[in-house]
Design a protein around this motif. Structure first.
Motif, short mmCIF file in Angstrom:
data_model
loop_
_atom_site.label_atom_id
_atom_site.label_comp_id
_atom_site.label_asym_id
_atom_site.label_seq_id
_atom_site.Cartn_x
_atom_site.Cartn_y
_atom_site.Cartn_z
N SER A 72 -21.79 3.36 -11.48
CA SER A 72 -22.07 4.70 -10.95
C SER A 72 -21.03 5.13 -9.91
N TRP A 73 -20.11 4.25 -9.56
CA TRP A 73 -19.09 4.58 -8.56
C TRP A 73 -17.90 5.27 -9.23
N SER A 74 -17.39 6.31 -8.59
CA SER A 74 -16.15 6.90 -9.07
C SER A 74 -14.99 5.97 -8.71
N PRO A 75 -13.89 6.01 -9.47
CA PRO A 75 -12.75 5.14 -9.14
C PRO A 75 -12.24 5.33 -7.72
N ALA A 76 -12.18 6.58 -7.25
CA ALA A 76 -11.68 6.83 -5.90
C ALA A 76 -12.61 6.26 -4.84
N ALA A 77 -13.92 6.45 -5.03
CA ALA A 77 -14.87 5.93 -4.05
C ALA A 77 -14.87 4.40 -4.04
N LEU A 78 -14.78 3.81 -5.22
CA LEU A 78 -14.76 2.35 -5.31
C LEU A 78 -13.50 1.78 -4.66
N ALA A 79 -12.37 2.47 -4.85
CA ALA A 79 -11.12 1.99 -4.26
C ALA A 79 -11.17 1.97 -2.75
N GLN A 80 -12.05 2.77 -2.15
CA GLN A 80 -12.15 2.80 -0.71
C GLN A 80 -13.16 1.79 -0.17
N VAL A 97 9.71 -1.48 -1.91
CA VAL A 97 8.59 -2.22 -1.35
C VAL A 97 7.56 -1.30 -0.72
N GLU A 98 8.02 -0.31 0.07
CA GLU A 98 7.07 0.57 0.75
C GLU A 98 6.25 1.40 -0.22
N LEU A 99 6.80 1.70 -1.40
CA LEU A 99 6.03 2.45 -2.40
C LEU A 99 4.99 1.56 -3.06
N VAL A 100 5.32 0.28 -3.30
CA VAL A 100 4.33 -0.66 -3.85
C VAL A 100 3.15 -0.78 -2.90
N VAL A 101 3.42 -0.90 -1.62
CA VAL A 101 2.34 -1.01 -0.64
C VAL A 101 1.55 0.30 -0.58
N ALA A 102 2.23 1.43 -0.67
CA ALA A 102 1.56 2.73 -0.61
C ALA A 102 0.65 2.97 -1.80
N GLY A 104 -1.66 1.25 -2.64
CA GLY A 104 -3.01 0.97 -2.16
C GLY A 104 -3.69 2.15 -1.51
N ARG A 105 -2.96 3.22 -1.26
CA ARG A 105 -3.51 4.39 -0.56
C ARG A 105 -3.73 5.58 -1.48
N VAL A 106 -3.55 5.41 -2.79
CA VAL A 106 -3.58 6.58 -3.70
C VAL A 106 -4.94 7.26 -3.75
N ALA A 107 -6.01 6.55 -3.39
CA ALA A 107 -7.34 7.17 -3.44
C ALA A 107 -7.60 8.07 -2.24
N ARG A 108 -6.69 8.09 -1.29
CA ARG A 108 -6.88 8.90 -0.08
C ARG A 108 -5.95 10.11 -0.09
N ARG A 109 -6.50 11.28 -0.14
CA ARG A 109 -5.70 12.51 -0.18
C ARG A 109 -5.29 12.92 1.23
N ARG A 150 -0.23 -4.53 0.12
CA ARG A 150 -0.84 -3.42 -0.62
C ARG A 150 -2.36 -3.45 -0.49
N VAL A 151 -2.94 -4.64 -0.61
CA VAL A 151 -4.39 -4.78 -0.47
C VAL A 151 -4.81 -4.44 0.96
N PHE A 152 -4.05 -4.89 1.94
CA PHE A 152 -4.36 -4.55 3.33
C PHE A 152 -4.32 -3.03 3.53
N ALA A 153 -3.30 -2.37 2.97
CA ALA A 153 -3.19 -0.92 3.12
C ALA A 153 -4.38 -0.22 2.49
#
Length: 262
Positions: A72-80, A97-102, A104-109, A150-153
């Protein structure tokens, strides 16, 4: 005060094909817990992690996060709420490297803090010196650091979330394995995240985790505290004789096969 129940597996099974299934798994995870998943190769450890990550839906039963079915979770909500570090560290393209880490932040607009968080996540993973490098030029250990960042971010803003890591220290030298294990434990503790890791190293499991899920032949052999009760169960799990050594640096596990009678 009652601990917060973060995730529940309620007789959840995973279908491998028409005839073979893993489970059922009935397990509860509290916020802030550190759990190591142990078992022989092919026992179903990574499959259990996939059920928890919503990467494989249960054939029967259900998996709940915060009391809600994962489906029942949306992908964006679950990613957070949960972040996953898989076995493979490969990236298809030569991304910075900085883009790979970033990623991890794609679910946040409208994430104005992203550049700062990327740098801080790299520092937490002891990888700030890799800024500006291309990911595909890094060594295996360096790639592991970046993926951990990436996971930490991804989990940077959350509290009481869930970190799922699958053999995060495989093929790393002992010094780096200890550094990254400590970085994961510190990050989870600071934010109250539950940390669940598939591991093969018993010494790391007993030194850094408070609870063990022992998996054998696709079933839960035991759900137990790491010490002191775990040693006989670990011997049963691996069919090995184990000895525990302790000094001021921590614990170490020595293993030897059972000798067959002549």
């Amino acid at each position: 005060m009652t601990a917060t129940k973060l995730m529940q597996l309620q007789r959840a099974t995973l279908a491998l094909d028409r005839r073979r299934t893993l489970g059922p798994f009935s397990l509860n995870l509290q916020a802030g817990e550190r759990v190591a998943i142990l078992g022989p190769s092919g026992a179903g450890k990574s499959s259990l992690l996939k059920l928890m990550a919503n990467e494989a839906p249960p054939a029967k039963g259900q998996v709940l996060l915060d009391g809600r079915p994962l489906s029942s979770w949306s992908p964006a909500a679950l990613a957070q709420r949960r972040a996953v570090l898989p076995q493979s560290h490969g990236v298809a393209f030569g991304l910075p490297v900085e883009l790979v880490v970033a990623l991890g932040r794609v679910a946040r607009r409208d994430d104005a803090r992203q550049p700062q968080i990327v740098r801080e996540a790299l520092a937490a993973a002891q990888a700030q010196h890799l800024l500006g490098r291309r990911f595909d030029t890094l060594s295996g250990g360096e790639q592991a650091r970046v993926q951990l960042a990436r996971v930490f971010a991804q989990a940077w803003d959350a509290e009481g979330g869930l970190l799922l890591v699958d053999e995060p220290l495989a093929a790393l030298d002992p010094g780096l394995a200890l550094e990254l294990m400590q970085a994961m434990a510190d990050f989870a503790r600071q934010r109250g995240h539950a940390l669940v890791a598939v591991l093969h190293d018993l010494t790391l499991a007993l030194n850094h985790f408070e609870r063990l899920w022992l998996i054998k032949d696709g079933r839960v052999l035991a759900d137990c505290d790491a010490l002191p009760a775990a040693l006989p169960l670990l011997e049963q799990l691996y069919d090995m004789r184990l000895r525990l050594l302790r000094d001021e640096l921590g614990l170490a596990v020595l293993a030897s096969p059972y000798r067959q009678a002549a």
